[in-house]
Design a protein around this motif. Structure first.
Motif, PDB file in Angstrom:
ATOM      1  N   ALA A  24     -35.821  18.677  66.792  1.00 26.13           N
ATOM      2  CA  ALA A  24     -35.971  19.430  68.039  1.00 26.13           C
ATOM      3  C   ALA A  24     -36.965  20.566  67.920  1.00 26.13           C
ATOM      4  CB  ALA A  24     -34.613  19.986  68.473  1.00 26.13           C
ATOM      5  N   ARG A  25     -37.217  21.051  66.708  1.00 24.91           N
ATOM      6  CA  ARG A  25     -38.046  22.244  66.529  1.00 24.91           C
ATOM      7  C   ARG A  25     -39.456  22.037  67.069  1.00 24.91           C
ATOM      8  NH1 ARG A  25     -41.353  24.261  62.338  1.00 24.91           N
ATOM      9  NH2 ARG A  25     -40.991  22.347  61.169  1.00 24.91           N
ATOM     10  N   GLY A  26     -39.919  22.992  67.883  1.00 22.59           N
ATOM     11  CA  GLY A  26     -41.254  22.913  68.458  1.00 22.59           C
ATOM     12  C   GLY A  26     -41.369  21.945  69.611  1.00 22.59           C
ATOM     13  N   THR A  27     -40.256  21.339  70.005  1.00 22.90           N
ATOM     14  CA  THR A  27     -40.296  20.355  71.085  1.00 22.90           C
ATOM     15  C   THR A  27     -39.494  20.816  72.283  1.00 22.90           C
ATOM     16  OG1 THR A  27     -40.442  18.616  69.409  1.00 22.90           O
ATOM     17  CG2 THR A  27     -39.891  17.935  71.642  1.00 22.90           C
ATOM     18  N   TRP A  28     -38.321  21.360  72.039  1.00 28.93           N
ATOM     19  CA  TRP A  28     -37.429  21.790  73.113  1.00 28.93           C
ATOM     20  C   TRP A  28     -37.118  23.273  72.985  1.00 28.93           C
ATOM     21  CZ3 TRP A  28     -36.563  17.992  76.527  1.00 28.93           C
ATOM     22  CH2 TRP A  28     -36.579  16.671  76.074  1.00 28.93           C
ATOM     23  N   PHE A  29     -36.682  23.864  74.100  1.00 29.93           N
ATOM     24  CA  PHE A  29     -35.970  25.142  74.018  1.00 29.93           C
ATOM     25  C   PHE A  29     -34.538  24.790  73.629  1.00 29.93           C
ATOM     26  CE2 PHE A  29     -39.166  26.791  77.135  1.00 29.93           C
ATOM     27  CZ  PHE A  29     -39.667  27.768  76.314  1.00 29.93           C
ATOM     28  N   PHE A  30     -34.267  24.686  72.346  1.00 30.78           N
ATOM     29  CA  PHE A  30     -32.967  24.181  71.935  1.00 30.78           C
ATOM     30  C   PHE A  30     -31.973  25.328  71.774  1.00 30.78           C
ATOM     31  CE2 PHE A  30     -33.519  25.715  67.698  1.00 30.78           C
ATOM     32  CZ  PHE A  30     -34.852  25.520  67.395  1.00 30.78           C
ATOM     33  N   SER A  31     -30.706  24.977  71.741  1.00 34.07           N
ATOM     34  CA  SER A  31     -29.620  25.933  71.602  1.00 34.07           C
ATOM     35  C   SER A  31     -28.951  25.731  70.243  1.00 34.07           C
ATOM     36  CB  SER A  31     -28.590  25.742  72.726  1.00 34.07           C
ATOM     37  OG  SER A  31     -27.392  26.433  72.447  1.00 34.07           O
ATOM     38  N   ILE A  32     -28.846  26.792  69.466  1.00 31.88           N
ATOM     39  CA  ILE A  32     -28.198  26.714  68.161  1.00 31.88           C
ATOM     40  C   ILE A  32     -26.738  26.286  68.321  1.00 31.88           C
ATOM     41  CG2 ILE A  32     -27.441  28.037  66.152  1.00 31.88           C
ATOM     42  CD1 ILE A  32     -30.366  27.400  66.101  1.00 31.88           C
ATOM     43  N   LYS A  33     -26.080  26.766  69.380  1.00 31.61           N
ATOM     44  CA  LYS A  33     -24.686  26.399  69.608  1.00 31.61           C
ATOM     45  C   LYS A  33     -24.552  24.897  69.831  1.00 31.61           C
ATOM     46  CE  LYS A  33     -23.174  30.842  71.524  1.00 31.61           C
ATOM     47  NZ  LYS A  33     -22.600  31.530  72.705  1.00 31.61           N
ATOM     48  N   ARG A  34     -25.464  24.331  70.606  1.00 30.18           N
ATOM     49  CA  ARG A  34     -25.410  22.888  70.861  1.00 30.18           C
ATOM     50  C   ARG A  34     -25.661  22.104  69.579  1.00 30.18           C
ATOM     51  NH1 ARG A  34     -28.491  21.327  76.420  1.00 30.18           N
ATOM     52  NH2 ARG A  34     -27.932  19.285  75.593  1.00 30.18           N
ATOM     53  N   LEU A  35     -26.624  22.565  68.771  1.00 29.29           N
ATOM     54  CA  LEU A  35     -26.915  21.874  67.521  1.00 29.29           C
ATOM     55  C   LEU A  35     -25.735  21.956  66.563  1.00 29.29           C
ATOM     56  CD1 LEU A  35     -30.635  22.910  66.824  1.00 29.29           C
ATOM     57  CD2 LEU A  35     -29.780  20.768  67.780  1.00 29.29           C
ATOM     58  N   CYS A  36     -25.089  23.128  66.488  1.00 28.39           N
ATOM     59  CA  CYS A  36     -23.930  23.282  65.603  1.00 28.39           C
ATOM     60  C   CYS A  36     -22.775  22.395  66.062  1.00 28.39           C
ATOM     61  CB  CYS A  36     -23.488  24.742  65.566  1.00 28.39           C
ATOM     62  SG  CYS A  36     -24.595  25.830  64.626  1.00 28.39           S
ATOM     63  N   PHE A  37     -22.555  22.341  67.379  1.00 30.34           N
ATOM     64  CA  PHE A  37     -21.478  21.503  67.903  1.00 30.34           C
ATOM     65  C   PHE A  37     -21.747  20.032  67.611  1.00 30.34           C
ATOM     66  CE2 PHE A  37     -19.428  19.526  71.831  1.00 30.34           C
ATOM     67  CZ  PHE A  37     -18.179  19.458  71.232  1.00 30.34           C
ATOM     68  N   ALA A  38     -23.002  19.604  67.830  1.00 33.92           N
ATOM     69  CA  ALA A  38     -23.362  18.209  67.567  1.00 33.92           C
ATOM     70  C   ALA A  38     -23.235  17.891  66.078  1.00 33.92           C
ATOM     71  CB  ALA A  38     -24.782  17.935  68.053  1.00 33.92           C
ATOM     72  N   ALA A  39     -23.677  18.825  65.219  1.00 34.01           N
ATOM     73  CA  ALA A  39     -23.580  18.600  63.772  1.00 34.01           C
ATOM     74  C   ALA A  39     -22.123  18.559  63.322  1.00 34.01           C
ATOM     75  CB  ALA A  39     -24.332  19.698  63.029  1.00 34.01           C
ATOM     76  N   SER A  40     -21.266  19.363  63.937  1.00 34.26           N
ATOM     77  CA  SER A  40     -19.843  19.340  63.596  1.00 34.26           C
ATOM     78  C   SER A  40     -19.214  17.999  63.956  1.00 34.26           C
ATOM     79  CB  SER A  40     -19.113  20.480  64.319  1.00 34.26           C
ATOM     80  OG  SER A  40     -19.611  21.735  63.923  1.00 34.26           O
TER      81      SER A  40
END
Length: 258
Positions: A24-40
């Motif tokens: 996602a880096r450099g591609t989206w305005f991503f959310s750390i919370k969303r990434l952490c939830f998805a990784a969990s």
């Protein structure tokens, strides 16, 4: 060899978070919370799969759920491209972690080393992928007043539209790319310039504005876009394309990558 559940969850969480983050880096305005939830979720599914071996269709379904959580799906073309990068991340990180585990040194230590080396490998792979695609499409960020938008534009050599008074090129974007807020701010402006255009769908006039900030993603970083106007396409474009960049953008990206 026995592996503590805590170590297994931690290593899988780090792997999942990193391949999602790097994709996602450099591609989206991503959310750390969303990434952490998805990784969990991914880490929990990996533990479940270790005890109850599921079929490939369950693995695919779990991956799609994780991707939908981690990545916004507003741009379908970019969404599936990001998924391909994430899939590559799974294979790269997984392979490097397993390779490091062969040398021993403790499951957690070898896993962390594998995650680190795998991240470097995936970053290089993504950079090569973006370099090969940079002449076809580019990612823009536009800010106008208190509104902002991020979208993908196709570099179109046929986009020769220029704002008549300044003779500067025009980045053409429709309402799907710009979003409601920029469209609303532009509608409230009474001094926008207009440029005549001709297309397969017919002729017309397009309102043009000067964005307060316009950047383009080149070689893994955001740089100032060439001096140009932002043209608001009336309605929606066809064929799944929502923005057309002038040829000068392609020249800019090539210059920055040399």
């Amino acid at each position: 060899m026995r592996v503590a559940i805590e170590e297994y969850l931690l290593i899988n969480f780090l792997m999942d978070f990193l391949f999602l983050y790097l994709a996602a880096r450099g591609t989206w305005f991503f959310s750390i919370k969303r990434l952490c939830f998805a990784a969990s979720l991914g880490s929990g599914y990996a533990l479940f799969s270790a005890f109850f071996r599921g079929k490939m269709i369950f693995h695919a379904a779990a991956f799609m759920v994780i991707s939908l959580i981690a990545f916004p799906s507003r741009d379908k073309r970019l969404f599936f491209r990001t998924i391909l990068i994430a899939l590559a991340g799974i294979f790269v990180l997984g392979s490097v972690v397993r390779l490091c585990a062969l040398f021993g040194g403790g499951t957690l230590l070898s896993g962390l080393l594998g995650v680190l080396l795998g991240s470097v490998s995936l970053s290089a792979l993504k950079g090569a992928f973006e370099q090969s695609a940079c002449d076809h499409s580019v990612r823009f960020r536009v800010r106008y007043r208190d509104a902002s938008a991020e979208f993908t534009a196709i570099v179109d050599t046929g986009n020769l539209l220029k704002e008549p008074l300044s003779a500067l090129p025009v980045l053409i974007a429709d309402e799907d790319a710009l979003g409601e807020k920029i469209m609303a701010r532009a509608a409230g402006e009474g001094n926008l310039r207009e440029a005549a255009f001709a297309s397969i769908g017919g002729d017309g006039r397009m309102k043009c504005l000067r964005a307060d900030e316009m950047t383009v993603h080149v070689s893994g970083r955001w740089v100032k876009a060439p001096d140009m106007w932002l043209g608001i396409y009336p309605g929606k474009m066809r064929g799944g394309v929502h923005a057309l960049a002038p040829p000068i953008v392609s020249a800019k990206t090539r210059a920055k990558t040399k």
